[in-house]
Design a protein around this motif. Structure first.
Motif, short mmCIF file in Angstrom:
data_model
loop_
_atom_site.label_atom_id
_atom_site.label_comp_id
_atom_site.label_asym_id
_atom_site.label_seq_id
_atom_site.Cartn_x
_atom_site.Cartn_y
_atom_site.Cartn_z
N ASP A 1 0.86 -1.18 0.00
CA ASP A 1 0.00 0.00 0.00
C ASP A 1 0.90 1.23 0.00
OD1 ASP A 1 -2.15 -1.70 0.22
OD2 ASP A 1 -2.45 -1.36 2.37
N SER B 1 -9.42 7.36 1.76
CA SER B 1 -9.21 6.16 0.94
C SER B 1 -10.37 6.01 -0.03
CB SER B 1 -9.11 4.91 1.82
OG SER B 1 -8.99 3.76 1.01
N HIS B 2 -10.05 5.52 -1.22
CA HIS B 2 -11.09 5.26 -2.21
C HIS B 2 -11.60 3.83 -2.14
CE1 HIS B 2 -10.44 9.16 -3.95
NE2 HIS B 2 -9.17 8.92 -4.16
N SER B 3 -11.06 3.04 -1.21
CA SER B 3 -11.53 1.67 -1.02
C SER B 3 -12.67 1.64 -0.03
CB SER B 3 -10.40 0.77 -0.51
OG SER B 3 -10.89 -0.51 -0.16
N ARG B 4 -13.79 1.04 -0.42
CA ARG B 4 -14.96 0.99 0.48
C ARG B 4 -14.73 0.04 1.64
NH1 ARG B 4 -18.75 -3.21 -1.19
NH2 ARG B 4 -17.95 -4.36 -3.00
N TYR B 5 -13.67 -0.75 1.58
CA TYR B 5 -13.39 -1.70 2.66
C TYR B 5 -12.48 -1.10 3.74
CZ TYR B 5 -15.17 -4.99 -0.80
OH TYR B 5 -15.95 -5.64 -1.72
N VAL B 6 -12.02 0.12 3.54
CA VAL B 6 -11.10 0.75 4.49
C VAL B 6 -11.88 1.70 5.39
CG1 VAL B 6 -9.08 2.25 4.75
CG2 VAL B 6 -9.15 0.56 2.91
N THR C 1 -3.62 4.38 -0.28
CA THR C 1 -3.87 3.78 -1.59
C THR C 1 -3.65 2.29 -1.45
OG1 THR C 1 -3.09 5.77 -2.71
CG2 THR C 1 -3.23 3.77 -4.03
N LYS C 2 -4.73 1.51 -1.53
CA LYS C 2 -4.66 0.08 -1.27
C LYS C 2 -4.22 -0.70 -2.50
CE LYS C 2 -5.59 -1.95 1.89
NZ LYS C 2 -4.70 -2.35 3.05
N VAL D 1 -7.74 -6.63 1.17
CA VAL D 1 -8.21 -6.45 2.55
C VAL D 1 -8.65 -7.80 3.13
CG1 VAL D 1 -9.95 -5.31 3.97
CG2 VAL D 1 -8.91 -4.09 2.05
N GLN E 1 -7.90 -11.68 -7.94
CA GLN E 1 -6.78 -11.03 -7.28
C GLN E 1 -5.57 -11.96 -7.26
OE1 GLN E 1 -9.08 -9.67 -3.65
NE2 GLN E 1 -8.09 -7.74 -4.16
#
Length: 289
Positions: free
Chosen positions: A39, A55-60, A90-91, A95, A275
């Motif tokens: 990251d 963060s743009h990740s919905r999991y963060v 930035t992931k 996750v 992934q």
């Protein structure tokens, strides 16, 4: 002022659980190493004293559930820092994957804020602070390759493993670490040879290393989540020299020595798993600039 810090993922080459401790944690022995999947943490000073996660990740999570937030809050309180910080994450690390992504984000935040806020703390001091946040954070502060004992916070550095590729694949499921530990029956499992793994790395012996990979938590995760077992089988079919689950899962990694086999594994796994990553082992510990 802005500052960038990399937060590498980790894999465990050997993971053993010895017993449950009186404090509720489990006593572990693990050989862990960082890999070139990371990251990116960008730290920006704030004058309003607030801590903000971006963060743009919905999991963060963007609140105090985030380990990077907890790292900043702990430093700020302990060293009476008046300034705040925005932490942009930035992931790249999946996750809830068994790769210590959240712990590495926290460790990178500790290292970065040590510079940004001019705290002049050593890596050892940052690692002790990291242990208060999570069991893997101490190792992630140092990076490199290490034998981790206790609940994972007692770190003994060892050399980088032999040169090789690591191909990782994460199925589209999440695994609860607590669930895996709750279903672990230590009297019914085969324990990996952690001492032998440390010796193999010291001897730079690739064949010995791949023969000794082991993770006691596989005994639980593979039964509860057949998808993980399926990925292991596929990696073996594509020619991995060794295959192991990382942490409590669900990510599985295969170790290969040669580029040609790495490409075959990577391309084959992309056919049924979204992934997939092909990376090198970093192996060397961090240094404070």
């Amino acid at each position: 002022m802005r500052l960038l810090e990399k937060a590498p993922a980790k894999i465990n080459l050997s993971l053993d659980v010895l017993h449950k401790r009186p404090d509720g944690y489990h006593e572990v022995e693990m050989v862990m190493t960082t890999i070139d999947l990371a990251d990116r943490i960008e730290l920006s000073e704030r004058k309003d004293g607030q801590i903000r996660i971006i963060s743009h990740s919905r999991y963060v999570p963007d609140d105090n559930r985030n380990l990077a937030y907890q790292a900043a809050a702990l430093l700020k309180e302990r060293y009476k820092v008046q300034k705040g910080v925005s932490i942009a994450i930035t992931k790249m690390i999946p996750v809830a994957a068994g790769l210590a992504g959240g712990s590495s984000d926290a460790a990178a935040t500790l290292r970065g804020l040590n510079k940004l806020w001019k705290l002049d703390l050593s890596l050892d001091e940052l690692a002790r602070i990291g242990a208060e946040i999570g069991s893997d954070v101490s190792f992630c502060v140092y990076g490199g390759t290490a034998l981790a004992t206790g609940r994972g916070e007692i770190i003994k550095h060892i050399p980088a493993p032999p040169h090789c590729w690591v191909v990782l694949a994460k199925p589209t499921i999440g695994v609860s670490t607590a669930e895996i530990y709750n279903n672990l029956h230590l009297d019914k499992v085969s324990h990996p040879d952690v001492k032998g793994m440390v010796e193999a790395i010291h001897e730079n012996d690739y064949d010995k290393m791949i023969s000794l990979v082991g993770n006691v938590l596989e005994s639980v995760t593979l039964k509860l989540y057949p998808e993980v077992s399926h990925i292991k089988d596929q990696m073996k079919r594509f020619g991995a020299d060794a295959v192991l689950m990382s942490g409590s899962g669900p990510t599985v990694f295969g170790i290969v020595e040669y580029d040609s086999r790495m490409h075959r594994m990577y391309n084959g796994l992309r056919g049924f798993c979204d992934q997939v990553f092909a990376v090198r082992i970093l192996g060397e510990r961090n240094a404070l600039d």
